[in-house]
Design an enzyme around this catalytic site. Structure first.
Site, PDB file in Angstrom:
ATOM      1  N   HIS A   1       0.773  -1.282   0.011  1.00 53.49           N
ATOM      2  CA  HIS A   1       0.036  -0.072  -0.014  1.00 53.49           C
ATOM      3  C   HIS A   1       0.898   1.353  -0.046  1.00 53.49           C
ATOM      4  O   HIS A   1       2.012   1.228   0.564  1.00 53.49           O
ATOM      5  CB  HIS A   1      -0.690  -0.053   1.203  1.00 53.49           C
TER       6      HIS A   1
ATOM      7  N   ASP B   1       3.163  -4.510   8.029  1.00 50.82           N
ATOM      8  CA  ASP B   1       1.575  -3.929   8.011  1.00 50.82           C
ATOM      9  C   ASP B   1       0.681  -5.053   8.029  1.00 50.82           C
ATOM     10  O   ASP B   1       0.453  -5.746   7.257  1.00 50.82           O
ATOM     11  CB  ASP B   1       1.994  -3.322   6.520  1.00 50.82           C
TER      12      ASP B   1
ATOM     13  N   GLN C   1      -4.623  -5.363   7.028  1.00 48.09           N
ATOM     14  CA  GLN C   1      -5.428  -6.354   6.464  1.00 48.09           C
ATOM     15  C   GLN C   1      -5.258  -7.778   7.226  1.00 48.09           C
ATOM     16  O   GLN C   1      -6.146  -8.469   7.784  1.00 48.09           O
ATOM     17  CB  GLN C   1      -5.220  -6.844   4.838  1.00 48.09           C
TER      18      GLN C   1
ATOM     19  N   LYS D   1     -10.536  -0.918  10.282  1.00 48.88           N
ATOM     20  CA  LYS D   1     -10.485  -2.162   9.437  1.00 48.88           C
ATOM     21  C   LYS D   1     -10.895  -3.363  10.234  1.00 48.88           C
ATOM     22  O   LYS D   1     -11.460  -4.421   9.629  1.00 48.88           O
ATOM     23  CB  LYS D   1      -9.260  -2.580   8.717  1.00 48.88           C
TER      24      LYS D   1
ATOM     25  N   CYS E   1      -4.764   2.392  -3.744  1.00 51.11           N
ATOM     26  CA  CYS E   1      -3.497   2.795  -3.192  1.00 51.11           C
ATOM     27  C   CYS E   1      -2.556   1.953  -3.361  1.00 51.11           C
ATOM     28  O   CYS E   1      -1.396   1.895  -2.361  1.00 51.11           O
ATOM     29  CB  CYS E   1      -3.818   3.088  -1.705  1.00 51.11           C
TER      30      CYS E   1
END
Length: 407
Positions: free
Chosen positions: A121, A198, A201, A224, A365
């Site tokens: 991202h 990261d 998700q 999220k 993104c």
């Protein structure tokens, strides 16, 4: 727990759009919030609205207790070693920017190297570019193959004694493939290189045990994973956080302040300057509890059934090119990004919207990944355990109709 029981906890899912029952398939961007999260946010805003850590009156004490008990909950959720390793931010982007700046100031010098993957991202690319520009360091790229899988063997060749940190997504927000983060961490650590994961998700789909994986940093957003917007977490090993300078200056992050010299507060306050989002951060505790409940055997089974149905339908249609097909050891979450031959992704999204289906279209993104696959954008659907097989079947029916209209 049955899927309908779970859905009843989310009032938003029961609404209609353009006279059609809402099918919300944009969870990778922002998940819907359950009523208990909204109730918590409202309660704190109405009855406990006061700055934390400062005043001694009851409202301030209550707000502080809610905020700090959330830190304890997050610590347990991630299995961090200590609560001092949990820093609250406004989201994944803020967490990664914090590390890119502060770690860069402490450890990166001219000629050093940073590695990110081709599937990141923008929030896990641009902060590192800014740091490299500031420190005159070099950004190196770990590539993906034609199926979207990270080239793990390439990572071994990219790492050198000048590599200061590696930053990799646990799960790509475009490809939906679960990267072998534990293996990647082991490769990095065998080269004495720390790694940031990261988890925007990943925290939603499987989560993480940061001690087991042994990552140095882990970042995720509340919005999220069913919490309020403007909430986020940075986990960092204490040895790194203690060695890094503050990202921002202001109230609460200080020890003493004089015009001659300022000293800084201990962890984690050192990285939490100013008035925090004290009404919203406690919704993380409520939301993460909901997320844990979704590990229910029945819900997991239904989620897998929906995922396999969509994977079969999307890969068996010759008009559709799906990116991130699971092969070998790479597993996939219910996130599907694809293009349709001769049809623009945004046109499809607009027609699906009129049918009551919320999807994402565009570059997600992740412009470098779009360039890698030679497309200007994709259509993405991303599901949560509260999505049903009935919704998935309706989506496929509407997708076929939309393709026929536009072809």
């Amino acid at each position: 727990m049955l899927v309908e029981e779970l859905r009843n906890k989310f009032t938003c899912l029961n609404q209609s759009v353009y006279g059609k029952k809402l099918v919300y398939f944009d969870n990778a961007a922002t998940s819907q919030r359950p009523d208990v999260v909204l109730d918590k946010l409202t309660d704190l805003s109405k009855f406990h609205n006061a700055n934390i850590h400062r005043a001694v009156h009851k409202l301030a004490t209550d707000a502080t207790d809610e905020y700090e008990s959330t830190r304890d909950f997050v610590k347990e959720f991630l299995n961090a070693h200590s609560r001092e390793e949990i820093v609250f931010t406004s989201g994944t982007t803020a967490s990664i920017n914090l590390v890119a700046f502060s770690f860069g100031e402490a450890f990166v010098h001219e000629g050093d190297e940073i590695i990110v993957s081709e599937a990141e991202h923008h929030s896990n690319i641009v902060p590192w570019q800014l740091m490299c520009e500031r420190k005159k360091a070099n950004l190196k790229v770990l590539h993906v193959n034609d199926e979207g899988q990270l080239n793990i063997d390439e990572l071994k060749t990219l790492l050198t004694d000048r590599t200061k940190i590696v930053a990799i997504a646990q799960i790509s927000n475009v490809l939906g493939l679960e990267n072998p983060v534990k293996e990647i961490v082991n490769i990095c650590h065998s080269n004495n290189c720390p790694i940031l994961i990261d988890g925007a998700q990943g925290v939603v789909h499987g989560g993480i045990d940061v001690q087991d994986v042994d990552c140095d940093f882990y970042a995720f957003s509340g919005h999220k994973i069913y919490a309020a917007t403007g909430t986020g977490v940075l986990y960092g090993k204490k040895k790194w956080l203690e060695a890094m300078p503050p990202y921002m200056g202001g109230g609460e992050m200080i020890g003493t302040v004089t015009f001659a010299k300022t000293t800084y507060a201990p962890l984690p306050e050192k990285f939490e300057a100013g008035t925090q989002n004290f009404n919203a951060i406690p919704t993380l505790k409520t939301a993460l509890a909901i997320a844990k409940s979704m590990n229910d055997t029945e819900l997991v089974s239904k989620y897998e059934e929906v995922k396999e149905y969509l994977l079969k339908e999307l890969t068996s249609d010759s008009r559709i090119k799906l990116f991130g097909v699971p092969r070998g050891t790479f597993k996939k979450i219910a996130l599907f990004s694809f293009v349709v031959n001769g049809v623009h992704h945004e046109d499809l999204a607009l027609i699906l919207d009129k049918m009551g289906i919320a999807v994402r279209s565009g570059q997600m993104c992740a412009e470098p990944l779009m360039d890698r696959f030679g497309v200007t954008g994709m259509l993405r659907i991303s599901l949560s355990p509260y999505n049903t097989l009935e919704e998935a079947r309706y989506f496929i029916k509407c997708l076929n109709r939309a393709i026929d209209m536009l072809s």
